[in-house]
Motif scaffolding. Structure first.
Motif, PDB file in Angstrom:
ATOM      1  N   ARG A  70      33.601  23.896  33.457  1.00 44.08           N
ATOM      2  CA  ARG A  70      34.547  23.759  32.459  1.00 44.08           C
ATOM      3  C   ARG A  70      34.366  24.428  31.296  1.00 44.08           C
ATOM      4  O   ARG A  70      35.473  24.971  30.522  1.00 44.08           O
ATOM      5  CB  ARG A  70      34.790  22.139  32.745  1.00 44.08           C
ATOM      6  CG  ARG A  70      35.794  21.625  33.818  1.00 44.08           C
ATOM      7  CD  ARG A  70      36.438  20.353  33.332  1.00 44.08           C
ATOM      8  NE  ARG A  70      37.595  20.803  32.676  1.00 44.08           N
ATOM      9  CZ  ARG A  70      38.951  20.716  33.484  1.00 44.08           C
ATOM     10  NH1 ARG A  70      38.926  20.289  34.525  1.00 44.08           N
ATOM     11  NH2 ARG A  70      39.882  21.174  32.721  1.00 44.08           N
ATOM     12  N   ASP A  73      34.990  27.949  31.343  1.00 48.24           N
ATOM     13  CA  ASP A  73      36.275  28.043  31.392  1.00 48.24           C
ATOM     14  C   ASP A  73      36.960  28.019  30.206  1.00 48.24           C
ATOM     15  O   ASP A  73      37.932  28.862  29.475  1.00 48.24           O
ATOM     16  CB  ASP A  73      36.892  27.195  32.297  1.00 48.24           C
ATOM     17  CG  ASP A  73      36.633  27.447  33.875  1.00 48.24           C
ATOM     18  OD1 ASP A  73      37.345  26.795  34.649  1.00 48.24           O
ATOM     19  OD2 ASP A  73      36.182  28.619  34.013  1.00 48.24           O
ATOM     20  N   TRP A  76      35.952  30.895  27.629  1.00 48.91           N
ATOM     21  CA  TRP A  76      36.731  32.216  27.726  1.00 48.91           C
ATOM     22  C   TRP A  76      38.446  31.995  27.415  1.00 48.91           C
ATOM     23  O   TRP A  76      38.899  33.270  27.256  1.00 48.91           O
ATOM     24  CB  TRP A  76      36.538  32.767  29.352  1.00 48.91           C
ATOM     25  CG  TRP A  76      35.103  33.236  29.519  1.00 48.91           C
ATOM     26  CD1 TRP A  76      34.136  32.683  30.349  1.00 48.91           C
ATOM     27  CD2 TRP A  76      34.901  34.644  29.147  1.00 48.91           C
ATOM     28  NE1 TRP A  76      33.130  33.421  30.147  1.00 48.91           N
ATOM     29  CE2 TRP A  76      33.316  34.561  29.556  1.00 48.91           C
ATOM     30  CE3 TRP A  76      35.575  35.620  28.507  1.00 48.91           C
ATOM     31  CZ2 TRP A  76      32.550  35.821  29.269  1.00 48.91           C
ATOM     32  CZ3 TRP A  76      34.538  36.705  28.450  1.00 48.91           C
ATOM     33  CH2 TRP A  76      33.281  36.960  28.827  1.00 48.91           C
ATOM     34  N   ILE A 127      43.456  38.722  29.160  1.00 46.11           N
ATOM     35  CA  ILE A 127      44.057  39.640  30.196  1.00 46.11           C
ATOM     36  C   ILE A 127      45.140  38.953  31.081  1.00 46.11           C
ATOM     37  O   ILE A 127      45.326  39.525  32.338  1.00 46.11           O
ATOM     38  CB  ILE A 127      42.676  40.157  31.366  1.00 46.11           C
ATOM     39  CG1 ILE A 127      41.993  38.939  31.780  1.00 46.11           C
ATOM     40  CG2 ILE A 127      41.807  40.964  30.796  1.00 46.11           C
ATOM     41  CD1 ILE A 127      40.887  39.136  32.859  1.00 46.11           C
ATOM     42  N   THR A 128      45.372  38.139  30.627  1.00 44.18           N
ATOM     43  CA  THR A 128      46.548  37.171  31.397  1.00 44.18           C
ATOM     44  C   THR A 128      47.748  37.998  31.555  1.00 44.18           C
ATOM     45  O   THR A 128      48.257  38.062  32.539  1.00 44.18           O
ATOM     46  CB  THR A 128      46.807  36.017  30.736  1.00 44.18           C
ATOM     47  OG1 THR A 128      45.690  35.444  30.015  1.00 44.18           O
ATOM     48  CG2 THR A 128      47.418  34.868  31.473  1.00 44.18           C
ATOM     49  N   PRO A 130      49.008  42.146  31.497  1.00 45.68           N
ATOM     50  CA  PRO A 130      48.723  43.296  31.186  1.00 45.68           C
ATOM     51  C   PRO A 130      49.444  44.142  29.970  1.00 45.68           C
ATOM     52  O   PRO A 130      50.601  43.623  29.833  1.00 45.68           O
ATOM     53  CB  PRO A 130      49.306  44.095  32.663  1.00 45.68           C
ATOM     54  CG  PRO A 130      49.708  43.004  33.505  1.00 45.68           C
ATOM     55  CD  PRO A 130      50.077  41.800  32.764  1.00 45.68           C
ATOM     56  N   PRO A 131      48.881  44.763  29.241  1.00 44.30           N
ATOM     57  CA  PRO A 131      49.254  45.541  28.344  1.00 44.30           C
ATOM     58  C   PRO A 131      50.775  46.081  28.587  1.00 44.30           C
ATOM     59  O   PRO A 131      50.906  46.769  29.456  1.00 44.30           O
ATOM     60  CB  PRO A 131      48.361  46.500  27.584  1.00 44.30           C
ATOM     61  CG  PRO A 131      47.529  47.058  28.878  1.00 44.30           C
ATOM     62  CD  PRO A 131      47.660  45.657  29.817  1.00 44.30           C
ATOM     63  N   LYS A 132      51.804  45.967  27.592  1.00 51.86           N
ATOM     64  CA  LYS A 132      53.060  46.823  27.846  1.00 51.86           C
ATOM     65  C   LYS A 132      53.279  47.818  26.790  1.00 51.86           C
ATOM     66  O   LYS A 132      53.319  48.803  26.786  1.00 51.86           O
ATOM     67  CB  LYS A 132      54.115  45.814  27.964  1.00 51.86           C
ATOM     68  CG  LYS A 132      54.202  45.125  29.360  1.00 51.86           C
ATOM     69  CD  LYS A 132      55.624  44.746  29.823  1.00 51.86           C
ATOM     70  CE  LYS A 132      56.142  45.787  30.929  1.00 51.86           C
ATOM     71  NZ  LYS A 132      57.333  45.169  31.506  1.00 51.86           N
TER      72      LYS A 132
END
Lengths: 182, 186
Positions: A70, A73, A76, A127-128, A130-132
Motif C-alpha cells: 500500500r 502504491d 507511485w 501513465i493513466t 496516454p498523451p494526446k
C-alpha cells in the motif's frame, strides 16, 4: 529459563562424563535410564518454546507485506513526490517510524534509478492517460508559486488558467495543485 | 506496485487507441515538410499535392492544424461496412474486419469527418456491427471450457473486453476440474 539451560547443560555433560569414565575404567556401567529420560523431557520443553516463537510469524509477514504494498502504491500514485506524503498529517500519523524510513529509502532508490535515463524518459510521470496533445489547458486549484517551464517561468496563482506543456506540469496535476480543463 | 490501479485489470481503450494510431494512413498534405526522423522511423518528405503515407498520430496532428486532408481507408465506407454487417447477421462466426477498426474509425470520425463520405450512415453501421458482434460473444459464453478459446476474427477492442472475464472464468473452471478429478481418485 536460564536455570533450566544450566541444568540441561549439566545433564548432558553428566552423560558424556559417564561415557568417559566407562572408557577410562574399561568397564560397562549401568544404563543411566533416569538421566536419559530427564534429558528427553528437557528437549521436548525446549521444542515447544521454539514452536511458540514461530507461531504468528505468517500473519505478521502478511500484515507487513500488505502495508508495504500500500505504501508503494501511494508513493507511485503521487508520482514519487515524497514530501507530499510526509507533509500530509492525515497520512503521516498513520505510519510507523520504520515505514517512514522505508519510504525514504525507497524514494532514494527510485530517484537514483530514474536519474539514469531521465533525459529520455521520466518514469514517475503519470501513465493513466496516454498523451494526446503536447499542450494542456490547466486551472490553478492551489497556489504553487513560480514554476519553470519550457515556455519560461510561470507564477501559478489560484483561479488562473494557463496553456502549458503537459510534461512540465503533469506532476502538479497529480498532486492536486492544477486541474486539467477539458 | 508502480502500475496505477486503473491499468491493472486490462489495457484501457485510450491505450488501444494510442497503439492504433501508429498505423500508417494516406494523406494529401497541404504544406511541404522535409524528411524527418522520429523514434519509430523517418517519414516524409511531404510534397503537396502528392499523396503520402504517414502514421495516423501525425496525420491527426496535421489535420487538426489544417495542414492536410486524410484519405479515408477503403474499409471506412458504406459499401464495405454494409457487406460486413450483412455477413455478420447471416453467418455464424465473426466477419473479418481490420483488427483495429474500432479505434481507427473513432479517431477518424472525430477529426476528419469532412474527409469521409456518409459519416452518419457509417456511424450507424459501425454501431450495428458492434452490437451484432457483442451478441455473438455473449452466445459464445456457453462454450467456454477450461482449456483453450479459439475464436477467429475478433478485433482488438473486443478481445480486450472479454479477456479479463474469460481468463478469470477459465481459471475457476480449471480449479473445479482439478477438484473433481482428485475426488474421482479418492
Amino acid at each position: 529459563m536460564s536455570n533450566d539451560t544450566r541444568q540441561f547443560g549439566d545433564l548432558a555433560t553428566q552423560l558424556v562424563m559417564e561415557s568417559r569414565r566407562s572408557t577410562q575404567t574399561d568397564s560397562l556401567l549401568k544404563y543411566n535410564d533416569s538421566l536419559v529420560r530427564a534429558l528427553i523431557r528437557e528437549q521436548r520443553d525446549l521444542e515447544k518454546a521454539a514452536e511458540a516463537l514461530e507461531a504468528g510469524m505468517d500473519e505478521l509477514q502478511a500484515y507487513h507485506s500488505h502495508r508495504v504494498e500500500r505504501l508503494r502504491d501511494l508513493y507511485w500514485a503521487v508520482g514519487g513526490a515524497l514530501p507530499h506524503i510526509l507533509n500530509n498529517q492525515d497520512i503521516r500519523s498513520k505510519l510507523s517510524p520504520h515505514e517512514v524510513d522505508y519510504l525514504r529509502q525507497y524514494n532514494s532508490f527510485v530517484m537514483e534509478f530514474r536519474s539514469e535515463f531521465s533525459h529520455e524518459l521520466d518514469i514517475t510521470a503519470s501513465i493513466t492517460n496516454p498523451p494526446k496533445d503536447l499542450n494542456v489547458l490547466v486551472h490553478v486549484v492551489k497556489n504553487c508559486g513560480v514554476i519553470q517551464t519550457e515556455l519560461g517561468s510561470i507564477d501559478f496563482q489560484k483561479g488562473q488558467r494557463f496553456m502549458v506543456r503537459r510534461a512540465d506540469i503533469e506532476h502538479l496535476i497529480v498532486q492536486g495543485y492544477l486541474e486539467e480543463v477539458s | 506496485m508502480s502500475l496505477p490501479y486503473s491499468l491493472r485489470t486490462s489495457i484501457t481503450p485510450p491505450e488501444l487507441e494510442l497503439i492504433a494510431t501508429q498505423q500508417l494512413i494516406e494523406i494529401i498534405p497541404l504544406i511541404a515538410i522535409e524528411k524527418t526522423a522520429f523514434i519509430s522511423g523517418a517519414f516524409g518528405p511531404l510534397q503537396p499535392p502528392r499523396k503520402a503515407k504517414i502514421p495516423l498520430w501525425m496525420a491527426i496532428n496535421l489535420k487538426l492544424r489544417k495542414k492536410c486532408h486524410i484519405v479515408a481507408p477503403e474499409w471506412l465506407s458504406v459499401e464495405f461496412l454494409q457487406s460486413r454487417l450483412d455477413e455478420e447477421i447471416n453467418e455464424p462466426g465473426f466477419s473479418k474486419l481490420p483488427f483495429r477498426y474500432a479505434e481507427i474509425s473513432k479517431v477518424l470520425l472525430d477529426v476528419a469527418s469532412d474527409d469521409i463520405q456518409n459519416t452518419d450512415k457509417i456511424r450507424s453501421l459501425l454501431k450495428d456491427l458492434r452490437e451484432a458482434r457483442q451478441a455473438k460473444s455473449r452466445e459464445g459464453l456457453d462454450q467456454i471450457n477450461r482449456g483453450e478459446l479459439s475464436v477467429s476474427n475478433l478485433c482488438s477492442m473486443e478481445i480486450n473486453e472479454i479477456r479479463p472475464f474469460f481468463v478469470h472464468a477459465m481459471g475457476i473452471l480449471t480449479h473445479l476440474h482439478r477438484e473433481a478429478s482428485t475426488e474421482d481418485q479418492l
